[in-house]
Structure formats: C-alpha cells, structure tokens
Design an enzyme around this catalytic site. Structure first.
Site, PDB file in Angstrom:
ATOM      1  N   GLY A  23       1.400   4.557   3.742  1.00 54.87           N
ATOM      2  CA  GLY A  23       2.468   3.831   3.076  1.00 54.87           C
ATOM      3  C   GLY A  23       3.414   4.759   2.341  1.00 54.87           C
ATOM      4  O   GLY A  23       4.643   4.591   2.372  1.00 54.87           O
ATOM      5  N   GLY A  38       0.823  -1.207   0.000  1.00 52.07           N
ATOM      6  CA  GLY A  38       0.000   0.000   0.000  1.00 52.07           C
ATOM      7  C   GLY A  38       0.854   1.253   0.000  1.00 52.07           C
ATOM      8  O   GLY A  38       0.493   2.273   0.581  1.00 52.07           O
ATOM      9  N   ALA A  39       1.994   1.184  -0.695  1.00 52.70           N
ATOM     10  CA  ALA A  39       2.978   2.273  -0.632  1.00 52.70           C
ATOM     11  C   ALA A  39       2.654   3.434  -1.555  1.00 52.70           C
ATOM     12  O   ALA A  39       3.368   4.434  -1.558  1.00 52.70           O
ATOM     13  CB  ALA A  39       4.363   1.732  -0.974  1.00 52.70           C
ATOM     14  N   SER A  44      -5.391  -1.436  14.220  1.00 54.79           N
ATOM     15  CA  SER A  44      -6.204  -0.246  14.485  1.00 54.79           C
ATOM     16  C   SER A  44      -6.874  -0.392  15.832  1.00 54.79           C
ATOM     17  O   SER A  44      -7.189  -1.507  16.269  1.00 54.79           O
ATOM     18  CB  SER A  44      -7.276  -0.093  13.400  1.00 54.79           C
ATOM     19  OG  SER A  44      -8.224   0.893  13.770  1.00 54.79           O
ATOM     20  N   GLY A  61      -1.248   7.619   1.112  1.00 56.20           N
ATOM     21  CA  GLY A  61      -1.475   7.671   2.552  1.00 56.20           C
ATOM     22  C   GLY A  61      -0.290   7.329   3.416  1.00 56.20           C
ATOM     23  O   GLY A  61       0.829   7.814   3.227  1.00 56.20           O
ATOM     24  N   TYR A 108     -14.749  -5.042   9.807  1.00 50.99           N
ATOM     25  CA  TYR A 108     -13.489  -4.299   9.891  1.00 50.99           C
ATOM     26  C   TYR A 108     -12.781  -4.612  11.197  1.00 50.99           C
ATOM     27  O   TYR A 108     -11.572  -4.876  11.220  1.00 50.99           O
ATOM     28  CB  TYR A 108     -13.757  -2.796   9.786  1.00 50.99           C
ATOM     29  CG  TYR A 108     -12.511  -1.955   9.962  1.00 50.99           C
ATOM     30  CD1 TYR A 108     -11.524  -1.923   8.987  1.00 50.99           C
ATOM     31  CD2 TYR A 108     -12.306  -1.211  11.128  1.00 50.99           C
ATOM     32  CE1 TYR A 108     -10.370  -1.159   9.157  1.00 50.99           C
ATOM     33  CE2 TYR A 108     -11.163  -0.443  11.300  1.00 50.99           C
ATOM     34  CZ  TYR A 108     -10.198  -0.426  10.312  1.00 50.99           C
ATOM     35  OH  TYR A 108      -9.053   0.319  10.495  1.00 50.99           O
TER      36      TYR A 108
END
Length: 309
Positions: free
Chosen positions: A31, A25-26, A154, A29, A180
């Site tokens: 990442g 996920g780089a 999270s 955001g 989630y």
C-alpha cells in the site's frame, strides 16, 4: 529472466493529475509503495489504515519522495464495520469523486480470531470489511465516470473456497491456510461480481495477485508453516502439470506493488474488467472455484446479509 518493473516504473509517462486514489493498508508494504507511485503520477492519494503514527510517517515519506504530492489520511479499521462506515464518511467529506479504490489491506495465516462483528478474522478483514467500504463508496466511484476498483487477491486462493454454510468457521476445526485461501477466493469473486454489477456506472473491477512479497504479512508464519506452504506450492504445481520444488520467489514491495498500480493506472485496461492480473498482465491462473459466476452472486448476497447485521 525478465527484469521486474517497480511501481514507479509502471506510472512513468502516466498523468493522474486531478484524479483521486483511495488506498487501504496504505501505511506499509504494498500500500505504501502504491501510494508513492500514484502520488508521483500526480494523483491525490487518500491513505487509509488503522495505525495513526504509521499513516503520518507514510504521508511524510511520500511528501519527501514526491515533490508537490497531495495526500490525505483516514483512520480505517477493517475489523470493525463501525470504523469502516466512519471512514467512508470521512472519505466522502474529503472528495466527492473517487477514480481508484484500491482494497489493498489484508492479513495472512493468522491464528484463529474474530473481528468486532464476529467474522473470522481473515475473511472479515480481507473481504467483508472491504466489501462494505466498496459498497459505501459506489456513488463517489460512479461520479468519476470511469473508476477502477482494484482488489488485492493472491495465488493463495487455491488453498480454499468460501464455505457458504460456515464462512466464519463456527462449526469446523480452524485451518489458517484454508481460511486464508477462502478470503482470497472471496476477493476474486468480489471483483468479478462487482464488475458485472457496476460496469454500467462506469466502474470496472480487477483482482490482483502481487506475487510472494516480502512484507510483514508473514509475521504469523513459523518455519514449519513455510515448510507446509512450500509443500503446498509443489503439490499444486504438480496438479497443474508443472514442476516445482516449492521454492517461494519473494519480491520486494516496490516490485510487488507494480501490478496493482498497473491495474489502477494503465490505459491498456480501459473498458476492460472482471480480470485477474499478475506480473502487469492478464492471467488465467485462477482456480475453478474462484471464477464460478454463481459463487460470485452467492458471495455478494451473503456479504450484503453479513454486513447488514
């Protein structure tokens, strides 16, 4: 109120030349900010994501921001195990040694959906895809002689536990908040069990709560969803004897990324693992279901079974 540190401040004075950091996920955001910070500290950063254009743009941005930055890009779609396996092969071709694997990518509060392999979308993306990638890269992590597995969790893990009888929501009415929460619980359990199983190979694992970060993760949330989330925060705080009006204190990505960069690079965490981190420190704000050692073993076995199908 203490001023929040940014990701770049966390690596100030830390030297990562010769180290390789892989970040999922780089391309956006947290990442993206983590990648810039680790590159600024001298690491060769392997950027993994499924948006080719965004990957290229991120690599260009890092090189413009960091003189002499070293980056590589890898296509990775966590919703397809075939893509995860192909990405692992590509990463192994890029580097025989990985010092940091940062499982950063994720989705949040998505409408009901399934991955290519039939997993519920949130646990499939946030946990099962990352579990398989981590498993496939263990030899490269072990070769580092002191690697770190950083898994983005999270505080939202309190919303749900993993239902081992129905992890993919095949028999229950779907609840995106509970789903989630279950995926984030899975992230914490994965970190704790990975540390237990892999520490003898020199691999230590951490689960990170980045805070409530203003990123595109919230794109699936309506105003009523935010209202429901605020009510949940207030109720959960009251259950822990704390007062809260449910206000969500958003931080920007460069500050939200600080703790995961700290997990990846801080010498203060040497020879430690199986920790839940928040605000660049160790936190004990973990729900009982997310620290259950038997649950962690059970999830590991379930994950091996699901990813082997």
């Amino acid at each position: 109120m203490t001023e929040r540190r940014g990701a770049l401040q966390v690596v100030d004075g830390i030297e990562l030349s010769g180290k390789v950091c892989v970040i999922t996920g780089a391309s956006s955001g947290l990442g993206r900010e983590s990648a810039r910070a680790l590159a600024a500290a001298g690491a060769h950063v392997v950027l993994a994501a499924r948006n080719h254009d965004a990957l290229t743009q991120t690599a260009d941005w890092i090189h413009a921001e960091v003189s002499g930055a070293r980056t590589s890009t890898v296509y990775l779609d966590l919703t397809a195990l075939a893509s995860v396996r192909a990405a692992a092969t590509t990463i192994r071709d890029i580097t025989p040694v990985i010092h940091v694997l940062m499982n950063n990518a994720g989705v949040m509060f998505t409408p009901f959906g399934r991955t290519h392999d039939g997993f519920e979308l949130q646990i499939g993306t946030n946990h099962f895809g990352h579990f398989e990638l981590s498993r496939l890269l263990v030899p490269q992590l072990a070769a580092a002689g002191g690697a770190r597995l950083v898994i983005l969790a999270s505080g939202g893990h309190v919303m749900g536990d993993v239902d081992f009888d129905d992890p993919n929501w095949e028999t229950r009415e779907y609840d995106k908040f509970v789903a989630y929460g279950a995926s984030k619980t899975a992230n914490i359990l994965h970190a704790f069990e990975a540390d237990r199983r892999l520490r003898e190979m020199g691999i230590r694992a951490y689960a990170v709560h980045p805070g409530t970060v203003a990123t595109s993760l919230a794109r699936h949330m309506s105003s009523s969803d935010f209202s429901q989330l605020r009510k949940f925060v207030a109720t959960n705080s009251a259950a822990h004897g704390e007062e809260s009006d449910g206000f969500l204190d958003f931080v920007m990505p460069e500050h939200g990324a600080a703790t995961q960069v700290w997990a990846a690079a801080s010498p203060k965490l040497a020879d430690q693992g199986a920790l839940y981190l928040e605000d660049c420190d160790v936190s004990d704000a973990i729900a009982p279901h997310a620290r259950d050692a038997q649950h962690a073993v059970q999830l590991w076995m379930l994950s091996e079974k699901m990813c082997a199908q």
